[in-house]
Scaffold this motif. Structure first.
Motif, short mmCIF file in Angstrom:
data_model
loop_
_atom_site.label_atom_id
_atom_site.label_comp_id
_atom_site.label_asym_id
_atom_site.label_seq_id
_atom_site.Cartn_x
_atom_site.Cartn_y
_atom_site.Cartn_z
N GLY A 1 0.78 -1.23 0.00
CA GLY A 1 0.00 0.00 0.00
C GLY A 1 0.81 1.28 0.00
O GLY A 1 0.28 2.35 0.26
N LYS A 2 2.09 1.20 -0.31
CA LYS A 2 2.92 2.40 -0.31
C LYS A 2 2.47 3.38 -1.39
O LYS A 2 2.25 4.57 -1.12
N PRO B 1 -10.26 3.97 -9.27
CA PRO B 1 -11.15 3.30 -8.32
C PRO B 1 -10.82 3.53 -6.85
O PRO B 1 -11.45 2.91 -6.00
N1 LIG Z 1 -6.30 -0.08 -9.32
C1 LIG Z 1 -6.37 -0.97 -8.33
N2 LIG Z 1 -7.52 -1.68 -8.16
C2 LIG Z 1 -7.60 -2.60 -7.16
N3 LIG Z 1 -6.64 -2.87 -6.31
C3 LIG Z 1 -5.49 -2.22 -6.41
C4 LIG Z 1 -5.29 -1.24 -7.44
N4 LIG Z 1 -4.05 -0.75 -7.33
C5 LIG Z 1 -3.49 -1.39 -6.28
N5 LIG Z 1 -4.36 -2.27 -5.72
C6 LIG Z 1 -4.12 -3.13 -4.56
O1 LIG Z 1 -3.80 -2.34 -3.47
C7 LIG Z 1 -2.76 -2.90 -2.71
C8 LIG Z 1 -1.65 -1.91 -2.53
O2 LIG Z 1 -1.05 -1.60 -3.76
P1 LIG Z 1 0.14 -0.54 -3.91
O3 LIG Z 1 -0.22 0.66 -3.14
O4 LIG Z 1 0.41 -0.36 -5.34
O5 LIG Z 1 1.35 -1.30 -3.22
P2 LIG Z 1 2.90 -0.92 -3.22
O6 LIG Z 1 3.07 0.41 -3.85
O7 LIG Z 1 3.27 -0.96 -1.81
O8 LIG Z 1 3.59 -2.01 -3.98
C9 LIG Z 1 -2.32 -4.15 -3.45
O9 LIG Z 1 -2.85 -5.25 -2.78
C10 LIG Z 1 -2.92 -4.03 -4.80
O10 LIG Z 1 -3.32 -5.29 -5.26
#
Ligand SMILES: Nc1ncnc2c1ncn2[C@@H]1O[C@H](COP(=O)(O)OP(=O)(O)O)[C@@H](O)[C@H]1O
Ligand code: SF4
Ligand SMILES: [Mg+2]
Lengths: 330, 319, 286
Positions: free
Chosen positions: B43-44, B57
């Protein structure tokens, strides 16, 4: 950029070579003897028959070896000699086609350009709101699914027969002879409109949908998100997305040319519009094989030229091709 | 400077809500470079985006964010535009593709500045110095993005994003795509930017904790959408309190190893799916210290000045 | 296990996708009409059933009769059969050739890829219709099968190009590398590793080819190069134009065949968009 054009030119030359070869090959290796058939048809006119007979023996030179026949074919072609039309005897095929070309250009050029421009702009607008999208997209899909001739027929029926506001046959009224008068020009425009409009509409649907889909894709691209994150106004983001989306639409145009030309052929048949499509129908019905072969070559040449023009435009609008980077062009 | 209070952001999907950021609270001081670390998918990026570009979304479920005492209209796409770029800016994770491919970089910059109603002349003049700072030749402005190497694009976006000297800069995985030597160079440039006041505070997101030793003043560790621990870099390295942080640090080959390639994956078990996360502490299944109480969500509490932890074994449990 | 779950997910979205539902519904309607329509009529397509010539639709002649008194409904349902036959054969051939060349070019790469690429580009530039009509013009007797084969053999470049690009991107994935290292043959890798992973793509390619074949056949028929021994939707329209349906206002002669084509092709496009949404989660509406 030189590499880009070099490659394109090579493809076009090969294509032309292949097309001419097909044009030569098919009459010779098809079952039956179509040329004899053709001669049998014109034999009502005995002078025509004997001239054709002579021409035929000379051209096909059946006593010559195949490679020489083939070379002769090329030699004739490069001299602009495509044979003599049986159906419009004794006019040379080249001349018959030259007379038809202006009508094709008058029909196709505006239909292609205007539908592409209008379709792209319309599609971009449709991508803006859900409401517009839900109404415009289905119409667009139905339009692209419509066979060209059917839309032509419907328009002819509605505007030509029911409302009786447009003529539905020919390029101008029989009662008029071609002069540079307002009356004549008006008459020509009146005859031109319906075939143009039906060509325009079918393509318009396709471009509108294409642009709508492309722009939605581009608005989800990283560079759009970045601009959004920096709080750039919507208008700038849309403009960039549009500029990017236009490129695949342009290569799409090159790929669609064949389909559009086919559409023009049948549209001309519907409206008895004296372009190549109309000629072709007559040639087929009269088994005028030289004319059919000539139509084939002219269509190929036209499409190749149009492709080349699109390539040039593509290089003008996509900086990446200019910088020697590989662009998206087909 | 920056105050984040109980910020909760979910992704709205057809299958349900992805609970990617739950109840995050922390502060960021003037000029602080805060490292934000955690495994991929914890979630970073979500936290980073929530502060500047909270768009569908993603949905804002609760909490608020204050920048210099002023509450940000996070969920209001239009109102946020006034803060974006001017006050808060981002070097996104996708920096390699962040520039319009068919515009010259200089031209695009100008158009963007004009659209943002910035003082184009002054900023474009400052741009020259900034390019020097990141060792890019002036000529890049006449080039298309495709003509730049990955590292050059990364630095270009860094310059672009900070043109208006934002209060807060979010740098998302700006070193991840680079080789070790460039990683070091880019992080040093970022510190230089801060020192030269091209930006005030920085949130430096990475999944590679070792890179933070060099540049971060403080480190915030996340796990599965929840904050785990925040403290000064010193404390996180030498005196971590959250079991997850401890595992992370001990999983590194050697404390203080610089720019190591060791990723945050050396811990047994899998990160939970955030579509349907476990109740309570989300680290429970992998935590060696877990006990009954962990079925409730541990609060993120300050156990000593500048050191917060979310764990029942620490802070609140002892208190 | 994961694949199974994924399939269920696709099915879940597929069954709920409006565009897919509408498209499938329309296609199903016309397939049933083609299959059972001929049972509903007592006439043969070319029989002169109405001695007084053309009449408008009535309970006796559901879609009216032609200038010669032939039953339009009978012609349309028989024409539908021809249309589906040509579409299946033509698009089947085009997709197969496209798959073969696309897989080969994309998987093997190198000089083979170059050659296939040039070939594809050449055939792509040549207007299909021009080639079709010059061949068809020299055939004295033309059958539906012949027409399908011709259409199929000129329509493959689209498929080849799309499949090549997909194969190219799949070829460097782990599971393909793994198969290669375990010594599988190229043929086996293509059909057991690569093809299943782009099934959605292949299906959509086939659907587009299907629609294209229908439109191509209609054009060919309308120019007078259709089958010489059968009826087809394009031929009905050609006859209607030839015998003055427009001038005499016999709309029932030319509206049904064109409408059928438009609805079928439109339904195919709709299905394609629907499938795209099912397979690409990004496009699914929230
Ligand atoms: N557009 C999206 N729709 C649904 N879930 C998402 C989306 N983008 C990220 N996620 C989910 O949100 C969580 C956090 O993602 P993210 O913030 O990108 O992680 P990080 O940057 O730490 O790698 C993950 O479990 C990912 O699957
Ligand atoms: S709250 Fe419980 S499970 Fe979570 S880290 Fe602390 S001890 Fe482990
Ligand atoms: Mg991330």
């Amino acid at each position: 950029m030189r590499k880009y054009f070099g490659r394109k030119l090579l493809i076009y030359l090969l294509t032309f070579f292949l097309a001419v070869t097909i044009d030569w090959l098919i009459p010779r290796f098809m079952p039956g003897n179509p040329v004899a058939n053709m001669l049998a048809r014109v034999s009502v006119n005995s002078t025509a028959a004997s001239v054709m007979q002579e021409y035929y023996t000379h051209l096909f030179g059946l006593d010559l070896p195949l490679w020489q026949q083939y070379l002769n074919f090329w030699a004739n072609l490069l001299r602009g000699d495509l044979g003599i039309s049986a159906y419009l005897f004794p006019k040379p095929v080249t001349q018959v086609l030259m007379n038809a070309i202006p009508y094709d250009v008058a029909l196709l050029l505006p239909a292609i350009l205007l539908s592409w421009l209008a379709g792209n702009n319309f599609g971009a607008v449709a991508a803006r709101s859900k409401w517009l999208d839900n109404t415009v997209s289905p119409i667009g899909y139905i339009l692209t699914a419509t066979p060209y001739m059917w839309l032509g027929i419907l328009l002819a029926w509605f505007f030509g027969i029911i409302l009786d506001v447009f003529p539905i046959a020919g390029a101008y009224s029989f009662s008029l002879s071609p002069t540079l008068s307002w009356k004549f020009i008006g008459d020509v425009l009146l005859h031109w409109f319906l075939p143009f409009f039906s060509l325009f509409m079918v393509q318009f649907g396709g471009w509108a949908i294409g642009m709508r889909n492309m722009i939605i894709y581009e608005l989800e691209a990283d560079y759009s998100h970045y601009l959004e994150a920096l709080g750039a106004p919507r208008s700038l983001i849309r403009r960039y997305a549009f500029n990017n989306a236009v490129l695949p639409q342009l290569s799409g145009l090159a790929l669609q040319l064949g389909v559009i030309v086919a559409g023009a052929l049948v549209t001309e048949v519907v409206f008895s519009y004296p372009g190549i499509g109309y000629l072709l129908l007559a040639a087929i019905q009269n088994q005028d094989y030289f004319l059919i072969q000539g139509c084939f070559l002219f269509i190929i040449i036209g499409v190749l030229l149009a492709n080349f023009v699109i390539d040039i435009v593509y290089v003008l609008v996509d900086p990446r091709t200019r910088r020697g980077m590989t662009g998206e062009a087909a | 400077m920056l105050q984040v209070e109980n910020l909760t952001v979910y992704y709205q999907t057809l299958k349900g809500q992805v609970r990617a950021l739950e109840n995050a609270s922390f502060t960021l001081a003037d000029g602080e470079i805060m490292g934000l670390a955690g495994e991929s998918g914890c979630g970073k990026t979500t936290l980073g985006h929530s502060l500047i570009h909270l768009s569908p979304p993603m949905t804002h479920i609760g909490g608020r964010v204050l920048l210099n005492g002023q509450e940000l209209p996070l969920a209001d796409m239009q109102k946020m535009d006034a803060y974006r770029f001017n006050e808060i800016s981002i070097i996104p994770q996708y920096a390699m593709n962040a520039m319009n491919p068919i515009r010259k970089i200089g031209q695009m910059t100008e158009e963007l500045l004009r659209a943002k109603k910035a003082d184009v002349k002054t900023v474009m003049a400052a741009l020259k110095d900034r390019l020097e700072m990141v060792k890019l030749p002036q000529e890049v402005l006449g080039l298309y993005p495709i003509e730049l190497s990955g590292g050059m694009k990364q630095r270009m976006v860094m310059v672009l994003s900070t043109l208006l000297d934002p209060e807060l800069l979010i740098a998302d995985e700006i070193t991840s795509a680079l080789d070790v030597a460039s990683q070091k160079a880019v992080s040093e440039m970022l510190v230089e930017f801060r020192d030269q006041h091209c930006c005030n505070s920085v949130i430096f997101i990475t999944h590679d904790i070792s890179i933070l030793y060099q540049i971060a003043d403080s480190i915030l560790i996340m796990y599965a959408g929840q904050l785990a621990e925040k403290a000064s870099t010193e404390t996180i390295i030498h005196n971590p309190r959250h079991p997850y942080t401890r595992l992370l640090i001990s999983a590194l080959p050697e404390i203080g190893v610089r720019y190591s390639d060791k990723r945050l994956t050396g811990i047994p078990g899998k990160t939970p799916l955030l579509l349907n996360p476990p109740q309570g502490c989300r680290f429970r299944e992998r935590c060696p210290l877990a006990f009954e109480k962990c079925a409730e969500v541990p609060p993120f509490v300050e156990i000593e000045p500048g050191h917060s932890v979310a764990c029942w074994k620490e802070g609140s449990a002892d208190a | 296990m994961k694949a199974l779950k994924q399939k269920n997910e696709f099915l879940y979205f597929a069954l709920r996708n409006r565009k897919l539902q509408i498209g499938l519904g329309v296609i199903l309607f016309f397939v049933l009409l083609a299959a059972f329509g001929p049972l509903l009529t007592d006439y043969e397509p070319f029989d002169y059933v109405n001695p007084t010539g053309p009449v408008a639709p009535s309970s006796k002649y559901w879609l009216g009769t032609t200038f010669f008194g032939q039953d339009v409904f009978t012609q349309v349902v028989m024409g539908l059969r021809a249309t589906f036959l040509i579409a299946i054969l033509g698009s089947g051939i085009a997709t197969l050739v496209g798959m073969l060349l696309g897989f080969l070019a994309g998987y093997r790469g190198g000089i083979l890829d170059e050659i296939i690429n040039v070939l594809t580009n050449i055939v792509l530039v040549i207007p299909t219709m021009a080639v079709l009509l010059i061949i068809a013009a020299y055939l004295q007797v033309r059958s539906l099968t012949m027409e399908s084969i011709l259409i199929g053999l000129t329509a493959w470049p689209w498929a080849a190009r799309a499949i090549r690009a997909q194969t190219f991107s799949l070829r460097t994935r782990d599971f393909v590398d793994m198969a290669r290292m375990s010594g599988e043959s190229s043929f086996k890798i293509i059909f057991s590793e690569i093809a299943p992973n782009m099934m959605s793509y292949l299906v959509m390619t086939f659907i587009l080819q299907f629609g294209g074949a229908i439109l191509n056949a209609a054009t060919l028929d309308f120019i007078g190069l259709g089958p010489t021994n059968a009826i087809s939707l394009g031929l009905i329209m050609q006859y209607s134009m030839m015998w003055g349906a427009l001038q005499f206002g016999m709309w029932w002669w030319f509206v049904p065949p064109g409408l059928a084509i438009t609805l079928i092709v439109g339904a195919l496009y709709s299905m394609n968009v629907g499938l795209d949404e099912v397979f690409n989660p990004k496009l699914r509406e929230m």
